[in-house]
Design a protein around this motif. Structure first.
Motif, short mmCIF file in Angstrom:
data_model
loop_
_atom_site.label_atom_id
_atom_site.label_comp_id
_atom_site.label_asym_id
_atom_site.label_seq_id
_atom_site.Cartn_x
_atom_site.Cartn_y
_atom_site.Cartn_z
N VAL A 99 0.85 -1.18 0.00
CA VAL A 99 0.00 0.00 0.00
C VAL A 99 0.89 1.23 0.00
O VAL A 99 1.83 1.33 0.80
CB VAL A 99 -0.93 0.03 1.25
CG1 VAL A 99 -1.61 1.38 1.38
CG2 VAL A 99 -1.96 -1.07 1.18
N ARG A 100 0.60 2.15 -0.92
CA ARG A 100 1.23 3.47 -0.91
C ARG A 100 0.31 4.36 -0.07
O ARG A 100 -0.89 4.38 -0.30
CB ARG A 100 1.28 4.04 -2.31
CG ARG A 100 2.12 3.26 -3.29
CD ARG A 100 1.93 3.80 -4.69
NE ARG A 100 2.99 3.34 -5.60
CZ ARG A 100 3.18 3.85 -6.80
NH1 ARG A 100 2.39 4.82 -7.26
NH2 ARG A 100 4.14 3.39 -7.56
N ALA A 101 0.89 5.09 0.88
CA ALA A 101 0.06 5.93 1.75
C ALA A 101 0.76 7.26 2.02
O ALA A 101 1.99 7.34 2.00
CB ALA A 101 -0.22 5.21 3.07
N ASP A 102 -0.05 8.29 2.30
CA ASP A 102 0.48 9.62 2.62
C ASP A 102 1.56 10.05 1.64
O ASP A 102 2.67 10.41 2.03
CB ASP A 102 1.04 9.65 4.06
CG ASP A 102 -0.06 9.78 5.09
OD1 ASP A 102 -1.19 10.14 4.72
OD2 ASP A 102 0.21 9.51 6.27
N PHE A 103 1.23 10.02 0.35
CA PHE A 103 2.25 10.34 -0.64
C PHE A 103 1.96 11.65 -1.35
O PHE A 103 0.84 12.15 -1.34
CB PHE A 103 2.39 9.21 -1.67
CG PHE A 103 1.11 8.81 -2.35
CD1 PHE A 103 0.69 9.44 -3.50
CD2 PHE A 103 0.34 7.77 -1.83
CE1 PHE A 103 -0.49 9.05 -4.14
CE2 PHE A 103 -0.84 7.37 -2.47
CZ PHE A 103 -1.26 8.02 -3.61
#
Length: 133
Positions: A76-80
């Motif tokens: 998961v890619r998060a806060d990008f």
């Protein structure tokens, strides 16, 4: 497992990261490691919570959230955004590898796509994880 050993000197050089990492305490009680220079890389294993399930349960707390994969593992890619990306890789049902990447001052083209570069770092770390977690 010492997270400062999860990236070799060669890998750090290839990534353009500082050569020496600084250990610290993660909020969940495990050790993390940060290398900071033109780019900032933090590697934080999480074997105390519920792996990617934990990330999905906190989905609403992130500014951005996007499913991905890294070297065949669910991620998961998060806060990008333009400056940083957190890449959460599910390495086991109940284990997570968190890689936080930020571009401090680097002008290298490869450092601009924060999530793609964060995933590249995570793939390098995965090569060095001990078998069986």
């Amino acid at each position: 497992m010492d997270p400062c050993q999860l990236l070799t000197p060669n890998q750090l050089r290839e990534l353009g990261a500082a050569q020496s990492g600084k250990p610290d305490q993660a909020p969940w009680g495990e050790t993390l490691c940060t290398w900071s220079d033109a780019i900032r890389v933090t590697v934080a294993p999480d074997t105390k919570r519920r792996g990617l399930t934990e990330v999905y349960l906190r989905k609403s707390s992130y500014n951005n959230f996007e499913a991905s994969t890294v070297a065949g593992y669910p991620a998961v890619r998060a806060d990008f955004g333009e400056i940083r990306c957190n890449v959460n890789v599910g390495v086991a049902e109940d284990q997570l590898l968190l890689v936080q990447y930020a571009n401090n001052v680097s002008r290298k083209v490869e450092h601009k796509d924060t999530c793609a570069f964060g995933e590249r770092i995570a793939a390098e770390v995965l090569k060095n994880l001990p078998a069986g977690g």
